[in-house]
Design an enzyme around this catalytic site. Structure first.
Site, mmCIF file in Angstrom:
data_model
loop_
_atom_site.group_PDB
_atom_site.id
_atom_site.type_symbol
_atom_site.label_atom_id
_atom_site.label_comp_id
_atom_site.label_asym_id
_atom_site.label_seq_id
_atom_site.Cartn_x
_atom_site.Cartn_y
_atom_site.Cartn_z
ATOM 1 N N ASP A 16 0.874 -1.172 0.000
ATOM 2 C CA ASP A 16 0.000 0.000 0.000
ATOM 3 C C ASP A 16 0.913 1.225 0.000
ATOM 4 O OD1 ASP A 16 -1.561 2.170 0.671
ATOM 5 O OD2 ASP A 16 -2.634 1.137 2.292
ATOM 6 N N ILE A 17 0.849 2.005 -1.055
ATOM 7 C CA ILE A 17 1.814 3.102 -1.219
ATOM 8 C C ILE A 17 1.689 4.154 -0.113
ATOM 9 C CG2 ILE A 17 0.455 4.621 -2.730
ATOM 10 C CD1 ILE A 17 3.040 4.865 -4.470
ATOM 11 N N ASN A 30 -6.094 13.050 -11.045
ATOM 12 C CA ASN A 30 -6.805 13.508 -12.247
ATOM 13 C C ASN A 30 -6.454 14.974 -12.485
ATOM 14 O OD1 ASN A 30 -8.745 15.158 -10.665
ATOM 15 N ND2 ASN A 30 -9.484 13.158 -9.981
ATOM 16 N N GLY A 38 -9.545 4.798 -5.995
ATOM 17 C CA GLY A 38 -8.259 4.140 -6.185
ATOM 18 C C GLY A 38 -7.169 4.686 -5.288
ATOM 19 N N VAL A 39 -5.987 4.796 -5.852
ATOM 20 C CA VAL A 39 -4.833 5.212 -5.059
ATOM 21 C C VAL A 39 -4.984 6.679 -4.625
ATOM 22 C CG1 VAL A 39 -3.325 5.860 -7.008
ATOM 23 C CG2 VAL A 39 -2.328 4.969 -4.914
ATOM 24 N N ASP A 40 -5.615 7.491 -5.450
ATOM 25 C CA ASP A 40 -5.862 8.904 -5.134
ATOM 26 C C ASP A 40 -6.684 9.018 -3.841
ATOM 27 O OD1 ASP A 40 -6.049 11.624 -5.420
ATOM 28 O OD2 ASP A 40 -7.081 11.596 -7.347
ATOM 29 N N SER A 123 -2.401 5.083 -14.266
ATOM 30 C CA SER A 123 -3.360 4.890 -15.379
ATOM 31 C C SER A 123 -3.906 3.468 -15.547
ATOM 32 C CB SER A 123 -2.778 5.337 -16.743
ATOM 33 O OG SER A 123 -2.791 6.735 -16.867
ATOM 34 N N THR A 124 -3.418 2.499 -14.755
ATOM 35 C CA THR A 124 -3.854 1.114 -15.018
ATOM 36 C C THR A 124 -5.062 0.679 -14.187
ATOM 37 O OG1 THR A 124 -2.335 0.128 -13.406
ATOM 38 C CG2 THR A 124 -1.507 0.441 -15.638
HETATM 39 P P1 ADP Z 1 -5.802 5.656 -12.583
HETATM 40 O O1 ADP Z 1 -7.036 6.512 -12.568
HETATM 41 O O2 ADP Z 1 -4.545 6.452 -12.952
HETATM 42 O O3 ADP Z 1 -5.965 4.416 -13.403
HETATM 43 P P2 ADP Z 1 -6.228 4.169 -10.062
HETATM 44 O O4 ADP Z 1 -6.013 4.684 -8.692
HETATM 45 O O5 ADP Z 1 -7.613 3.829 -10.488
HETATM 46 O O6 ADP Z 1 -5.540 5.266 -11.046
HETATM 47 O O7 ADP Z 1 -5.310 2.895 -10.275
HETATM 48 C C1 ADP Z 1 -3.915 2.954 -10.394
HETATM 49 C C2 ADP Z 1 -3.302 1.749 -9.710
HETATM 50 O O8 ADP Z 1 -3.218 2.019 -8.307
HETATM 51 C C3 ADP Z 1 -4.112 0.466 -9.838
HETATM 52 O O9 ADP Z 1 -3.237 -0.556 -10.260
HETATM 53 C C4 ADP Z 1 -4.610 0.196 -8.409
HETATM 54 O O10 ADP Z 1 -4.657 -1.193 -8.129
HETATM 55 C C5 ADP Z 1 -3.513 0.837 -7.600
HETATM 56 N N1 ADP Z 1 -3.818 1.188 -6.192
HETATM 57 C C6 ADP Z 1 -5.006 1.431 -5.596
HETATM 58 N N2 ADP Z 1 -4.825 1.715 -4.284
HETATM 59 C C7 ADP Z 1 -3.492 1.641 -4.046
HETATM 60 C C8 ADP Z 1 -2.650 1.814 -2.899
HETATM 61 N N3 ADP Z 1 -3.162 2.139 -1.696
HETATM 62 N N4 ADP Z 1 -1.308 1.643 -3.040
HETATM 63 C C9 ADP Z 1 -0.766 1.331 -4.244
HETATM 64 N N5 ADP Z 1 -1.494 1.170 -5.355
HETATM 65 C C10 ADP Z 1 -2.842 1.313 -5.266
#
Ligand code: ADP
Length: 183
Positions: A16-17, A30, A38-40, A123-124
């Site tokens: 988890d980043i 965005n 997601g990660v945001d 972006s994935t």
């Molecule tokens: P985007 O809109 O750029 O595609 P997302 O957040 O939807 O961004 O996804 C980007 C990547 O981040 C995905 O592979 C997702 O599994 C991953 N992700 C989501 N939460 C976390 C986290 N807490 N730490 C690391 N990676 C994460």
């Protein structure tokens, strides 16, 4: 997996980043810097409202670029908000924009004299970029940047993939790129 690229150690791990103790973590933001899922969402939840306040003041960021804020309550001191492209079939400059999101993030890290940075897979997720292709672009961008910037302050670059499957894709791509390097 861990490899040395010039001065810089490149590490691929699962995790988890938001828990990373690097000087900066990169957010897959965005272009309105408005927060999202997601990660945001995870970064804003863990980092607290200070990050969103700083994002509001900055106002926005074009696709393929990055901006920097403090890390709020995160272990990391900074968040670099990088805006990757939405994948629309691959013929809309997506590869160049994705590469540029990584390069812009590295330039910001370098400018702020950071020693370590952690990247998610930009972006994935919601943006739909096929991960194999995205992993090659991401890793190649980082290898190119490290090689062409021998004075880089970064000593460690981590990729922090959320799932074991995603981590395996990145490990495999890095192996392929390293084999090509030594050819
Ligand atoms: P985007 O809109 O750029 O595609 P997302 O957040 O939807 O961004 O996804 C980007 C990547 O981040 C995905 O592979 C997702 O599994 C991953 N992700 C989501 N939460 C976390 C986290 N807490 N730490 C690391 N990676 C994460």
């Amino acid at each position: 997996m861990e490899v040395q690229i010039g001065k810089c150690r490149l590490i691929i791990k699962q995790g988890d980043i938001t828990e990373e103790d690097t000087d900066a973590i990169v957010n897959a933001a965005n272009s309105r810097l408005a927060g999202g899922g997601g990660v945001d969402g995870a970064i804003h939840r863990a980092g607290g409202p200070k990050i969103a306040e700083e994002c509001r003041k900055i106002g926005g960021c074009p696709t393929g670029k990055a901006v920097i804020t403090s890390g709020g309550n995160l272990p990391a001191s900074y968040v670099i908000h990088a805006v990757g492209p939405i994948y629309r079939g691959g013929k809309n400059n997506e590869a160049e924009l994705l590469r540029s999101a990584y390069i812009s993030s590295l330039e910001l890290a370098d400018k702020h004299n950071l020693r370590s940075v952690a990247f998610p897979s930009i972006s994935t997720g919601a943006y739909g970029y096929p991960i194999k292709e995205a992993s090659r672009i991401a890793l190649q961008a980082i290898i190119d940047y490290c090689k062409s910037h021998p004075q880089i302050t970064l000593e460690e670059i981590r990729f922090v993939l959320f799932t074991p499957q995603d981590k395996e894709v990145y490990v495999q791509s890095l192996k392929e790129l390293m084999e090509n390097l030594s050819d």
